[in-house]
Design a protein around this motif. Sequence first.
Motif, PDB file in Angstrom:
ATOM      1  N   PHE A  18      17.657  90.442  19.640  1.00  0.00           N
ATOM      2  CA  PHE A  18      16.463  90.616  18.835  1.00  0.00           C
ATOM      3  C   PHE A  18      16.013  89.262  18.311  1.00  0.00           C
ATOM      4  O   PHE A  18      16.805  88.358  18.149  1.00  0.00           O
ATOM      5  CB  PHE A  18      16.735  91.535  17.628  1.00  0.00           C
ATOM      6  N   GLY A  19      14.734  89.147  18.031  1.00  0.00           N
ATOM      7  CA  GLY A  19      14.231  87.963  17.360  1.00  0.00           C
ATOM      8  C   GLY A  19      13.492  86.989  18.251  1.00  0.00           C
ATOM      9  O   GLY A  19      13.128  85.912  17.808  1.00  0.00           O
ATOM     10  N   GLY A  20      13.295  87.321  19.494  1.00  0.00           N
ATOM     11  CA  GLY A  20      12.539  86.435  20.358  1.00  0.00           C
ATOM     12  C   GLY A  20      13.414  85.506  21.155  1.00  0.00           C
ATOM     13  O   GLY A  20      14.647  85.510  21.050  1.00  0.00           O
ATOM     14  N   GLY A  21      12.750  84.690  21.965  1.00  0.00           N
ATOM     15  CA  GLY A  21      13.433  83.829  22.921  1.00  0.00           C
ATOM     16  C   GLY A  21      14.445  82.869  22.341  1.00  0.00           C
ATOM     17  O   GLY A  21      15.557  82.758  22.844  1.00  0.00           O
ATOM     18  N   TYR A  22      14.079  82.176  21.273  1.00  0.00           N
ATOM     19  CA  TYR A  22      14.999  81.177  20.723  1.00  0.00           C
ATOM     20  C   TYR A  22      16.222  81.819  20.088  1.00  0.00           C
ATOM     21  O   TYR A  22      17.300  81.233  20.076  1.00  0.00           O
ATOM     22  CB  TYR A  22      14.282  80.265  19.729  1.00  0.00           C
ATOM     23  N   ALA A  23      16.079  83.026  19.574  1.00  0.00           N
ATOM     24  CA  ALA A  23      17.233  83.733  19.013  1.00  0.00           C
ATOM     25  C   ALA A  23      18.172  84.205  20.119  1.00  0.00           C
ATOM     26  O   ALA A  23      19.356  84.437  19.868  1.00  0.00           O
ATOM     27  CB  ALA A  23      16.764  84.923  18.172  1.00  0.00           C
ATOM     28  N   MET A  24      17.666  84.335  21.341  1.00  0.00           N
ATOM     29  CA  MET A  24      18.476  84.782  22.473  1.00  0.00           C
ATOM     30  C   MET A  24      19.254  83.643  23.130  1.00  0.00           C
ATOM     31  O   MET A  24      20.202  83.891  23.872  1.00  0.00           O
ATOM     32  CB  MET A  24      17.576  85.448  23.522  1.00  0.00           C
ATOM     33  N   ILE A  25      18.863  82.425  22.872  1.00  0.00           N
ATOM     34  CA  ILE A  25      19.456  81.266  23.554  1.00  0.00           C
ATOM     35  C   ILE A  25      20.982  81.210  23.422  1.00  0.00           C
ATOM     36  O   ILE A  25      21.673  81.002  24.430  1.00  0.00           O
ATOM     37  CB  ILE A  25      18.797  79.949  23.067  1.00  0.00           C
ATOM     38  N   PRO A  26      21.562  81.398  22.223  1.00  0.00           N
ATOM     39  CA  PRO A  26      23.039  81.339  22.152  1.00  0.00           C
ATOM     40  C   PRO A  26      23.718  82.417  23.004  1.00  0.00           C
ATOM     41  O   PRO A  26      24.768  82.159  23.602  1.00  0.00           O
ATOM     42  CB  PRO A  26      23.341  81.562  20.668  1.00  0.00           C
ATOM     43  N   VAL A  27      23.132  83.595  23.077  1.00  0.00           N
ATOM     44  CA  VAL A  27      23.711  84.676  23.887  1.00  0.00           C
ATOM     45  C   VAL A  27      23.591  84.340  25.365  1.00  0.00           C
ATOM     46  O   VAL A  27      24.553  84.513  26.134  1.00  0.00           O
ATOM     47  CB  VAL A  27      23.011  86.020  23.566  1.00  0.00           C
ATOM     48  N   ILE A  28      22.434  83.856  25.777  1.00  0.00           N
ATOM     49  CA  ILE A  28      22.232  83.482  27.181  1.00  0.00           C
ATOM     50  C   ILE A  28      23.204  82.371  27.573  1.00  0.00           C
ATOM     51  O   ILE A  28      23.815  82.407  28.640  1.00  0.00           O
ATOM     52  CB  ILE A  28      20.773  83.055  27.445  1.00  0.00           C
ATOM     53  N   GLU A  29      23.364  81.395  26.679  1.00  0.00           N
ATOM     54  CA  GLU A  29      24.291  80.296  26.976  1.00  0.00           C
ATOM     55  C   GLU A  29      25.711  80.815  27.144  1.00  0.00           C
ATOM     56  O   GLU A  29      26.401  80.480  28.116  1.00  0.00           O
ATOM     57  CB  GLU A  29      24.259  79.234  25.880  1.00  0.00           C
ATOM     58  N   HIS A  30      26.155  81.642  26.208  1.00  0.00           N
ATOM     59  CA  HIS A  30      27.524  82.170  26.278  1.00  0.00           C
ATOM     60  C   HIS A  30      27.757  82.911  27.593  1.00  0.00           C
ATOM     61  O   HIS A  30      28.754  82.663  28.287  1.00  0.00           O
ATOM     62  CB  HIS A  30      27.796  83.093  25.088  1.00  0.00           C
ATOM     63  N   GLU A  31      26.855  83.813  27.935  1.00  0.00           N
ATOM     64  CA  GLU A  31      27.007  84.606  29.152  1.00  0.00           C
ATOM     65  C   GLU A  31      26.932  83.732  30.407  1.00  0.00           C
ATOM     66  O   GLU A  31      27.732  83.896  31.331  1.00  0.00           O
ATOM     67  CB  GLU A  31      25.945  85.710  29.213  1.00  0.00           C
ATOM     68  N   SER A  32      25.979  82.823  30.451  1.00  0.00           N
ATOM     69  CA  SER A  32      25.782  81.992  31.642  1.00  0.00           C
ATOM     70  C   SER A  32      26.958  81.059  31.888  1.00  0.00           C
ATOM     71  O   SER A  32      27.412  80.900  33.025  1.00  0.00           O
ATOM     72  CB  SER A  32      24.497  81.180  31.508  1.00  0.00           C
ATOM     73  N   VAL A  33      27.453  80.441  30.819  1.00  0.00           N
ATOM     74  CA  VAL A  33      28.575  79.503  30.954  1.00  0.00           C
ATOM     75  C   VAL A  33      29.861  80.269  31.261  1.00  0.00           C
ATOM     76  O   VAL A  33      30.646  79.855  32.117  1.00  0.00           O
ATOM     77  CB  VAL A  33      28.708  78.630  29.688  1.00  0.00           C
ATOM     78  N   SER A  34      30.074  81.411  30.587  1.00  0.00           N
ATOM     79  CA  SER A  34      31.313  82.170  30.819  1.00  0.00           C
ATOM     80  C   SER A  34      31.370  82.765  32.232  1.00  0.00           C
ATOM     81  O   SER A  34      32.448  82.935  32.780  1.00  0.00           O
ATOM     82  CB  SER A  34      31.490  83.266  29.763  1.00  0.00           C
ATOM     83  N   HIS A  35      30.229  83.077  32.823  1.00  0.00           N
ATOM     84  CA  HIS A  35      30.199  83.557  34.202  1.00  0.00           C
ATOM     85  C   HIS A  35      30.313  82.400  35.204  1.00  0.00           C
ATOM     86  O   HIS A  35      30.468  82.629  36.404  1.00  0.00           O
ATOM     87  CB  HIS A  35      28.903  84.333  34.493  1.00  0.00           C
TER      88      HIS A  35
END
Length: 182
Positions: A18-35
């Motif tokens: 929730f909260g728009g694109g910039y609020a999603m960045i930490p989640v995207i980073e975590h998932e992308s790097v962990s995969h």
Amino acid sequence: MMLLDLFLTFFKIGVFSFGGGYAMIPVIEHESVSHGWISSSAFTDSVSVAGMSPGPVATNTAIFVGYKAAGVAGAIAATLGISLPSLLIIVILGMVFYKIKDHPVTKSIFYGLRPVITAFILFAACRFAIQNHLVSSDLWKSLFGIIMLIIALFLLFYKKVHPLVLILSFGVIGVLGGWFMA
């Protein structure tokens, strides 16, 4: 299998962020790097490119990560994954919200989410600044940046200065300040 994994991961991010694109960045980073789809430093670069590109920053970041992981098909899978939940949720919530928008519980929920979303955006900004060495160990440079931030916020909120004017003006001030502090 990679395309399905990209789609499902970004679908999950799209559903639970929730909260728009910039609020999603930490989640995207975590998932992308962990995969293992992208390194942390390459992810930082992708956010920079995504922020400068037209369109939503989270979608642009998903495109970049998907492309790095599996080419054009990966970019499409990641884009569909991150975009489809929003479309579905907006259609469903739009129908429901229209009926309950003035209820006190609804207003309270949105009031409670504001500080968390603000914290996510601030966290993303701080990580970006630290990883790109935008925060200086030199006290005067950091103090100069903080003063510029306060002035920019004042001009935006109270004087209603157009953001483009601030970007151009503070770019010039930054160049001049860099010369004096070098």
